[in-house]
Design an enzyme around this catalytic site. Structure first.
Site, PDB file in Angstrom:
ATOM      1  N   CYS A 170      47.231  37.305  38.599  1.00  0.00           N
ATOM      2  CA  CYS A 170      45.910  37.855  38.881  1.00  0.00           C
ATOM      3  C   CYS A 170      46.047  39.375  38.892  1.00  0.00           C
ATOM      4  CB  CYS A 170      45.412  37.334  40.227  1.00  0.00           C
ATOM      5  SG  CYS A 170      43.750  37.878  40.691  1.00  0.00           S
ATOM      6  N   HIS A 171      44.928  40.095  38.724  1.00  0.00           N
ATOM      7  CA  HIS A 171      44.991  41.555  38.696  1.00  0.00           C
ATOM      8  C   HIS A 171      44.347  42.199  39.923  1.00  0.00           C
ATOM      9  CE1 HIS A 171      41.497  40.422  35.914  1.00  0.00           C
ATOM     10  NE2 HIS A 171      40.974  40.650  37.098  1.00  0.00           N
ATOM     11  N   TYR A 258      34.796  34.526  51.231  1.00  0.00           N
ATOM     12  CA  TYR A 258      35.977  33.845  51.774  1.00  0.00           C
ATOM     13  C   TYR A 258      36.000  33.851  53.298  1.00  0.00           C
ATOM     14  CZ  TYR A 258      37.625  34.788  47.027  1.00  0.00           C
ATOM     15  OH  TYR A 258      37.743  34.870  45.670  1.00  0.00           O
TER      16      TYR A 258
END
Length: 488
Positions: A170-171, A258
């Site tokens: 992931c970045h 989240y």
């Protein structure tokens, strides 16, 4: 060097092009083969034409093949990269639309929350099919590089059930580090040294050093609050920084979904988000962005093809991990990055079976994680809430147990803050019925779900969300791009 890289979901045209050019920035890799595979012949044809144009323009011996036969693409591959979105934008629209009927307002909905959990249910059976093919026809020591979300669930399934050497990439960490370097006045992101650890999309900058000088909480807060842009776009992240004492890698919009505190009351959502771009918290923002991007590419394809005629510029190589990992494994030039792997004690206060995102070093011996990291307690607690949801979601996807799936959704932090158990039970029935074509493991449960829906008394509402924008037309996108170009 000569080896084969297979890219599954290569019809993700822009991202595939980026990975391709990044890898060809490594001088030793000019003689390799790229095998592209996708379920869409149309998208495959477009991306192959672009990559062929790059090869021709740079006078390279690189070979590019394209096929809808996945096993053929995987035959003998040393590296397999996955960029798949199972169900495409059609299923993704349901991930956003149906939870909204129950008051759940998501910005992205691809990691956890109701949308991310259902996304995982669609992806995991397909991921296991990929793993079966990798075991049977790929190189004996093949490595699976997963870029597809939900990152933790996909990687968890591939490692625990697919039995394939897998790393999730992931970045988010790199982008967060670039922000921090900017607000601290660094001339280059390379001046910032950091340790970032946690789980994907809930990773935390637990140690920051600018040119060797340690940066504390108060200095970082002051720097973000003084920044003319980030002080407005990252209000939620700054609030979390103040309360937790560390900065999160994830974007303002992603982070908001989240946690159970910032998106549960519609009249509070706009307080924490920014509408200047989708990533800062817009309702269904990534769905809108993805739809516009697809439409733009389809319409402006000739421009993309023309741009592929330019020489590869190694100085513009991106910070996506894939090319750097391959370079380290093949040439032994050491690379340090942040990788999604099974914990196994790397982070001391997270479960061993969890998929973590944490620092590691790559050389010809493989990916070697920096062990013995302990997260601040609040960060660990927040990660644990998601890990428990991820674990149940993976097990539900493997078993086809719709009751376990409902329990996973019920325990999601934002869902639990917004919805009652009765609403969650009905919402999951509705989502499973709507997405049945991509959920083979729940085929046995669909008739009963339809029956329950026909008799349900749980009330829903048609709601666009607290901060929704309409998909822009090609003409609107052209006008906006022209205005930005003129402003520059």
């Amino acid at each position: 060097m000569s080896f084969k890289i297979a890219i599954i979901g290569a019809g993700s045209v822009g991202f595939t092009k980026k990975l391709f050019t990044d890898i060809l920035c490594v001088p030793e890799f000019k003689d390799i083969e790229f095998a592209l595979t996708d379920v869409s012949e149309h998208n495959l044809a477009m991306i192959k034409a672009i990559l062929d144009r790059i090869v021709e323009a740079n006078n390279l011996p690189t070979r590019v093949t394209a096929t809808t036969d996945r096993r053929k693409a995987l035959e003998g591959a040393r590296y397999i990269i996955s960029c798949v979105r199972v169900g495409g934008l059609e299923a993704y629209a349901d991930d956003i639309r149906i939870p909204l009927r129950y008051g759940i307002d998501q910005c992205v909905g691809d990691t956890i929350c109701a949308g991310g959990i259902l996304y995982g249910q669609r992806n995991i059976p397909v991921i296991l099919d990929f793993c079966k093919d990798i075991r049977e026809v790929a190189d004996t020591n093949a490595k699976f590089l997963n870029y597809a979300n939900p990152m933790a669930m996909n990687t968890w399934a591939a490692i625990e059930y697919g039995k394939v050497d897998t790393v999730g990439l992931c970045h988010g960490v790199q982008h967060g580090a670039e922000q921090i370097a900017e607000v601290l006045g660094a001339k280059s992101p390379r001046e910032l040294d950091y340790v970032c650890s946690g789980i994907n999309h809930q990773t935390w900058f637990i140690d920051l050093r600018l040119n060797g000088r340690k940066i504390d909480r108060d200095e970082l807060i002051a720097a973000f609050e003084a920044h003319p842009v980030y002080s407005q776009q990252e209000k939620l992240r700054i609030d979390v920084l103040k309360r937790f004492g560390v900065y999160s890698t994830e974007s303002n919009g992603h982070l908001s979904e989240y946690l159970p505190w910032y998106r549960k009351r519609p009249d509070e959502i706009t307080r924490w988000i920014d509408m200047s771009d989708w990533i800062h918290g817009e309702t269904g923002g990534y769905l809108r962005y993805s739809t516009e991007t697809r439409n733009w590419f389809e319409t402006e394809y000739p421009q993309f093809l023309e741009a592929a005629s330019k020489p590869i510029d190694a100085s513009r190589r991106s910070n996506e991990h894939a090319s750097h990992i391959l370079e380290a494994l093949e040439t032994n030039r050491v690379y340090r990055g942040h990788f999604n792997v099974r914990n196994d004690g790397v982070i001391t206060n997270l479960p061993r079976d969890a998929i973590i995102e944490s620092p590691g070093f790559v050389d010809r011996f493989g990916i070697n994680m920096a062990a013995g990291i302990t997260l601040p307690e609040a960060c660990a607690a927040t990660c644990m809430a998601s890990i428990n949801v991820q674990r149940m979601s993976v097990h539900a996807a493997i078993s086809g147990d719709i009751n376990l799936l409902k329990l996973a959704v019920l325990h999601d932090p934002l869902v639990g803050a917004v919805s009652t158990p009765e609403e969650v039970w009905q919402m999951v029935d509705e989502m499973v019925v709507a997405q049945a074509q991509w959920l083979p493991q729940y085929a046995h449960a669909v008739p009963a779900a339809k029956e329950r829906l026909s008799k349900s008394t749980v009330k829903t509402r048609e709601w666009a969300g607290a901060a929704r924008r309409s998909v822009r037309s090609i003409e609107e996108l052209r006008a906006e791009k022209a205005a930005l170009k003129q402003a520059v």
